[in-house]
Design an enzyme around this catalytic site. Structure first.
Site, PDB file in Angstrom:
ATOM      1  N   TRP A 357       0.839  -1.214   0.000  1.00 19.10           N
ATOM      2  CA  TRP A 357       0.000   0.000   0.000  1.00 19.10           C
ATOM      3  C   TRP A 357       0.866   1.253   0.000  1.00 19.10           C
ATOM      4  O   TRP A 357       0.384   2.357  -0.260  1.00 19.10           O
ATOM      5  CB  TRP A 357      -0.965   0.012   1.198  1.00 19.10           C
ATOM      6  CG  TRP A 357      -0.303   0.282   2.531  1.00 19.10           C
ATOM      7  CD1 TRP A 357       0.668  -0.478   3.115  1.00 19.10           C
ATOM      8  CD2 TRP A 357      -0.544   1.364   3.432  1.00 19.10           C
ATOM      9  NE1 TRP A 357       1.027   0.060   4.328  1.00 19.10           N
ATOM     10  CE2 TRP A 357       0.302   1.193   4.548  1.00 19.10           C
ATOM     11  CE3 TRP A 357      -1.410   2.463   3.412  1.00 19.10           C
ATOM     12  CZ2 TRP A 357       0.329   2.074   5.640  1.00 19.10           C
ATOM     13  CZ3 TRP A 357      -1.393   3.347   4.494  1.00 19.10           C
ATOM     14  CH2 TRP A 357      -0.523   3.153   5.594  1.00 19.10           C
ATOM     15  N   ASP A 358       2.145   1.089   0.256  1.00 20.95           N
ATOM     16  CA  ASP A 358       3.084   2.215   0.239  1.00 20.95           C
ATOM     17  C   ASP A 358       2.942   3.001  -1.065  1.00 20.95           C
ATOM     18  O   ASP A 358       3.076   4.221  -1.092  1.00 20.95           O
ATOM     19  CB  ASP A 358       4.536   1.708   0.297  1.00 20.95           C
ATOM     20  CG  ASP A 358       4.827   0.784   1.463  1.00 20.95           C
ATOM     21  OD1 ASP A 358       3.907   0.107   1.931  1.00 20.95           O
ATOM     22  OD2 ASP A 358       6.000   0.718   1.888  1.00 20.95           O
ATOM     23  N   GLU A 488       0.890  -2.134  12.925  1.00 21.77           N
ATOM     24  CA  GLU A 488       0.950  -3.606  12.939  1.00 21.77           C
ATOM     25  C   GLU A 488       1.330  -4.145  14.307  1.00 21.77           C
ATOM     26  O   GLU A 488       1.480  -5.353  14.468  1.00 21.77           O
ATOM     27  CB  GLU A 488       1.944  -4.087  11.864  1.00 21.77           C
ATOM     28  CG  GLU A 488       1.449  -3.797  10.459  1.00 21.77           C
ATOM     29  CD  GLU A 488       2.482  -4.133   9.383  1.00 21.77           C
ATOM     30  OE1 GLU A 488       3.670  -4.264   9.713  1.00 21.77           O
ATOM     31  OE2 GLU A 488       2.089  -4.247   8.199  1.00 21.77           O
ATOM     32  N   LYS A 600       3.228   1.445  16.093  1.00 19.23           N
ATOM     33  CA  LYS A 600       4.346   1.337  15.154  1.00 19.23           C
ATOM     34  C   LYS A 600       4.456   2.567  14.240  1.00 19.23           C
ATOM     35  O   LYS A 600       5.520   3.079  13.974  1.00 19.23           O
ATOM     36  CB  LYS A 600       4.160   0.073  14.300  1.00 19.23           C
ATOM     37  CG  LYS A 600       5.295  -0.194  13.339  1.00 19.23           C
ATOM     38  CD  LYS A 600       5.029  -1.464  12.533  1.00 19.23           C
ATOM     39  CE  LYS A 600       6.189  -1.786  11.609  1.00 19.23           C
ATOM     40  NZ  LYS A 600       5.881  -2.875  10.677  1.00 19.23           N
ATOM     41  N   GLN A 601       3.312   3.000  13.722  1.00 22.59           N
ATOM     42  CA  GLN A 601       3.316   4.084  12.731  1.00 22.59           C
ATOM     43  C   GLN A 601       1.939   4.744  12.739  1.00 22.59           C
ATOM     44  O   GLN A 601       1.002   4.222  13.351  1.00 22.59           O
ATOM     45  CB  GLN A 601       3.617   3.521  11.350  1.00 22.59           C
ATOM     46  CG  GLN A 601       2.550   2.585  10.812  1.00 22.59           C
ATOM     47  CD  GLN A 601       3.079   1.664   9.715  1.00 22.59           C
ATOM     48  OE1 GLN A 601       3.528   0.564   9.992  1.00 22.59           O
ATOM     49  NE2 GLN A 601       2.998   2.116   8.476  1.00 22.59           N
TER      50      GLN A 601
HETATM   51  C1  BGC Z   1       4.943  -1.285   7.475  1.00 24.76           C
HETATM   52  C2  BGC Z   1       3.891  -1.352   6.395  1.00 24.76           C
HETATM   53  C3  BGC Z   1       4.564  -1.246   5.040  1.00 24.76           C
HETATM   54  C4  BGC Z   1       5.676  -2.267   4.898  1.00 24.76           C
HETATM   55  C5  BGC Z   1       6.462  -2.096   3.627  1.00 24.76           C
HETATM   56  C6  BGC Z   1       5.978  -2.364   7.241  1.00 24.76           C
HETATM   57  O1  BGC Z   1       6.989  -2.264   8.210  1.00 24.76           O
HETATM   58  O2  BGC Z   1       4.349  -1.471   8.740  1.00 24.76           O
HETATM   59  O3  BGC Z   1       2.961  -0.302   6.552  1.00 24.76           O
HETATM   60  O4  BGC Z   1       3.618  -1.434   4.052  1.00 24.76           O
HETATM   61  O5  BGC Z   1       6.577  -2.152   5.976  1.00 24.76           O
HETATM   62  O6  BGC Z   1       7.076  -0.841   3.581  1.00 24.76           O
END
Ligand code: BGC
Length: 772
Positions: A357-358, A488, A600-601
């Site tokens: 999804w990035d 996550e 996490k984000q």
């Molecule tokens: C992030 C995801 C991301 C993926 C790839 C993961 O660490 O939590 O949001 O899509 O890395 O960049």
């Protein structure tokens, strides 16, 4: 955190050879052209620590995923980007000693990535065990003008001896992935051929049967005079090379030119792969290294004209932002709607080179503003092409009637992530794909995208959300159970605010999009409705969900809750975590992470970023002040969203602080993981921090708006963007903002709360005194 890259505005520079930094530098100095790419491995033999990496876009291997805890619905495989044939190899022998920087005494080592012109240069002096000393300079690039071609100029001078130099340029397909199970190799030989100064090797991937033909043509010069040579052919398993020897005297310089090509069966019929490779090689060799380099420089000049950001007063920041832009363009050029952007691009194996999804959430905004419209459109079309697979994917999980669930991780549309909490539950990716359609149209005004592609995707996504929610008779509202949000560090939660908000928005937007198509292209609408077996009664279901969706909130704190029960967690702040326990994803058990309140984000904040117009500043501030102190930013995608929101909240210091965490993430190896490859997708986030954060750029009601501030350390910054057929150069200084319109189209531009006319080929300047 490392600090060994020299600051420079246009170049990435490493001076001195430290073998411990080699893998990091191999990532940082990577080359690519959207069709192929490679880590900055050495041409000559290197027996020290290295991660060999040559990658061909679209070529992957479906590795087994079946494990003891297999569950129904799991994907069949985990896709891996393949380490492909090494075409840069040149073995160098001095007498009977092999040149190997791991065994030699190395001095004057310098590596330069010239971002302005798009090539990598390396020079050093090496003293071998025998005392013989050579000076080497190599220059190479992956041509962005002709993306099947790469070229190397490798010069070696004998400094203190007369004797024999033996060079063996080769193509080595006997390679493996670092992450392969049991050292399994993924390529098998199809054919090879060596004739005169050319060599070809065709390989086929196991299981997927992609074929790649790699060819090379070499030319040799002694003290700038061409040397005709008779080479000894070398053939080994999946290996072709040509060895030739030259007698040299002290101070003689031998230069080897190696022009290479990589052609894949994704772009050529298998039967003519070799013949086509030969003709690409012949053309490129006929042009020669210098002409190919000239084309490269010109192609990069065009890219920089469309996308450069100039920062005055901070060389490290200038270097960093250009590095991010450069790497993004090396990864994706938008020429092929079957290709996408892996989180590591062509710089490493991690994340399997797959699409996340990035792309939609972070990369699309970058390409929208810095590249021709076709480029971001192709990123969207990529998902449209994979709609059928997204529907199959949803069917595997029990959904029906054309519901589409796009994969969290994919190469060809099939899901290939094998952790259930991500595969089944991190469904917000569906929303990001819908949001990107909205964002593309908002930026470009190209509503026709809906007619041909967009609406079909939006209907599939809307149908998924409709089936994914359920009616809670207890709450008398719709709920969304068992999801993983962008954070996550929480799995299987109920009613993740971000996912529910996004889902409701998708349902609303899909209806709006359907209305637009119905009004403007009734025939297309009717045939789509028929093809999709779409019943307009579905709209009523969607509207009901939009109206009655449940969102967790805490009234007292005035915040949206990340999910039900979030406040039951022990509320600790990141600042109170001992440094020795961070990053928690390396120091804590997974169980402890899941039970903690740490994020996490951006999660709730990701939603407030996407849908900022729906929330006032006080709401944003309350949520920001609550969630940011609990966020560990252990995804590189996190700081940029926080930087943009902090800028919106007029917290310039924090906006800059978050920006710093992404801008030089790889150049300074901030997270100690650059050796695995670069964080390509978060580089787009860094760009967003500057443009959407510091410059406060938005598109609202078909107009560009700016709400700028100048970071204290900078004298000024300026950037180029493309917008609706014209190119703008925006400069922000301590005095105000200046915008030059270099196209003939007239615009109206918002600066803070006021609109200004900006005629074609004109400029406006608004000073801070006028901006209140
Ligand atoms: C992030 C995801 C991301 C993926 C790839 C993961 O660490 O939590 O949001 O899509 O890395 O960049």
């Amino acid at each position: 955190m490392k600090n060994y890259i020299k600051a420079d505005e246009w170049n990435i520079i490493e001076e001195g050879f430290d073998p411990h930094l080699n893998k990091i530098s191999e990532s940082i100095f990577s080359l690519g052209n959207g069709r192929m790419g490679q880590r900055a491995n050495f041409e000559e033999t290197y027996s020290g620590e290295t991660l060999p990496g040559n990658y061909v876009a679209g070529v992957y291997y479906p590795d087994k995923t079946r494990v003891g805890w297999w569950k129904n619905g799991y994907p069949e495989y985990f896709a891996k980007v393949l380490n492909a044939a090494n075409w840069i190899g040149i073995e160098v022998k001095i007498g009977d000693e092999i040149l190997d920087l791991s065994a030699a005494e190395v001095s004057d080592f310098k590596r330069i990535l010239n971002m302005h012109e798009g090539y990598l240069e390396r020079s050093f002096t090496a003293k071998l065990k025998s005392g013989k000393t050579v000076k080497v300079k190599s220059t190479r690039f992956c041509s962005i003008a002709d993306d099947e071609v790469g070229a190397i100029r490798y010069s070696i001078s004998a400094l203190n001896f007369d004797g024999q130099l033996t060079l063996t340029p080769f193509i080595d397909g006997d390679v493996k992935n670092q992450d392969s199970n049991y050292d399994e190799k993924f390529w098998e030989a199809v054919n090879d051929e060596i004739s005169e100064n050319e060599a070809y090797l065709t390989l086929r991937t196991k299981k997927t049967a992609f074929e790649v033909c790699t060819g090379s043509s070499v030319q040799l010069f002694k003290n700038k005079e061409e040397v005709k040579f008779t080479a000894e052919d070398i053939r080994k398993e999946k290996f072709v090379g040509q060895t030739f020897s030259v007698e040299v005297k002290a101070n003689d310089e031998i230069t080897l030119y190696k022009i290479a090509a990589n052609l894949s069966s994704e772009n050529h019929p298998k039967a003519s792969l070799l013949a086509n490779c030969k003709s690409v090689i012949k053309n490129a060799a006929a042009k020669g290294f210098d002409a190919l380099l000239k084309e490269q420089v010109e192609a990069w000049a065009t890219k920089w004209q469309e996308s450069d950001i100039i920062i005055e007063g901070d060389v490290a920041a200038q270097q960093a932002i250009r590095f991010n832009i450069f790497q993004l363009f090396q990864t994706y050029t938008g020429k092929d709607d079957r290709l996408n952007i892996g989180p590591k691009g062509f710089t490493g194996e991690k994340y399997g080179g797959s699409t996340y999804w990035d792309t939609e959430a972070y990369c699309v905004p970058f390409y929208l503003a810095t590249a021709p419209q076709e480029v971001s459109k192709n990123l969207l079309v990529y998902r449209h092409k994979q709609l059928g697979k997204a529907i199959e994917n949803a069917e595997k999980l029990g959904f029906n009637r054309g519901a589409a669930l796009y994969p969290m991780v994919t190469m060809n549309g099939e899901e290939c992530h094998n952790e259930w909490e991500i595969t089944f539950e991190e469904i917000h990716r569906n929303g990001a794909i819908a949001f990107a359609i909205f964002n593309y149209i908002r930026y470009t005004g190209d509503q026709s995208y809906l007619f041909d592609y967009g609406l079909e995707v939006l209907i599939g996504i809307a149908r998924f959300w409709k089936q994914r929610v359920n009616w809670s008779s207890d709450k008398q509202q719709y709920v969304m159970l068992g999801v993983t949000g962008p954070n996550e560090y929480e799995n299987n939660v109920n009613n993740n605010w971000y996912t529910s908000t996004l889902a409701a928005w998708c349902l609303k937007y899909a209806k709006e999009a359907a209305d637009i198509v119905k009004n403007q292209q009734p025939e297309k609408y009717n045939s789509l409705v028929k093809a999709l077996n779409f019943d307009e009664a579905e709209f009523a279901d969607w509207a009901d969900i939009v109206e009655k969706m449940y969102y967790p909130v805490d009234e007292e704190k005035g915040i949206f809750l990340q999910q039900d029960g979030y406040l039951d967690k022990e509320q600790i702040l990141v600042k109170d975590l001992p440094a020795s326990e961070r990053p928690i994803n390396q120091k804590w058990s997974w169980d402890r992470i899941l039970r903690s309140c740490f994020i996490k984000q951006a999660d709730v904040l990701q939603g407030l970023y996407f849908f900022e117009e729906d929330y006032d500043l006080d709401t944003l501030k309350r949520n920001f002040d609550f969630y940011e102190p609990r966020t560990v930013h252990e995804s590189s995608l996190s700081p940029c969203v926080h930087s943009i929101l902090a800028a919106k909240l007029n917290d310039e210091a924090r906006a800059y602080e978050f920006y710093l965490r992404t801008a030089r993430l790889d150049l300074d190896d901030y997270n100690n993981d650059t050796e695995d490859g670069l964080h390509i997708t978060s580089m787009a986030g860094t760009w967003m921090s500057v443009i959407e954060g510091f410059a406060g750029m938005r598109v609202r009601e078909d107009k560009l708006q700016f709400n700028p501030f100048l970071p204290g350390k900078w004298k000024s910054f300026s950037f180029t963007i493309g917008f609706r057929g014209t190119t703008l150069k925006v400069q922000i200084t301590e005095n105000g903002i200046n915008i030059k319109n270099s196209g003939s189209i007239d615009l109206e531009i918002g600066i803070r709360d006021q609109y200004y006319k900006l005629a074609g080929n004109a400029e406006i300047e608004v000073d801070n005194a006028t901006l209140v």
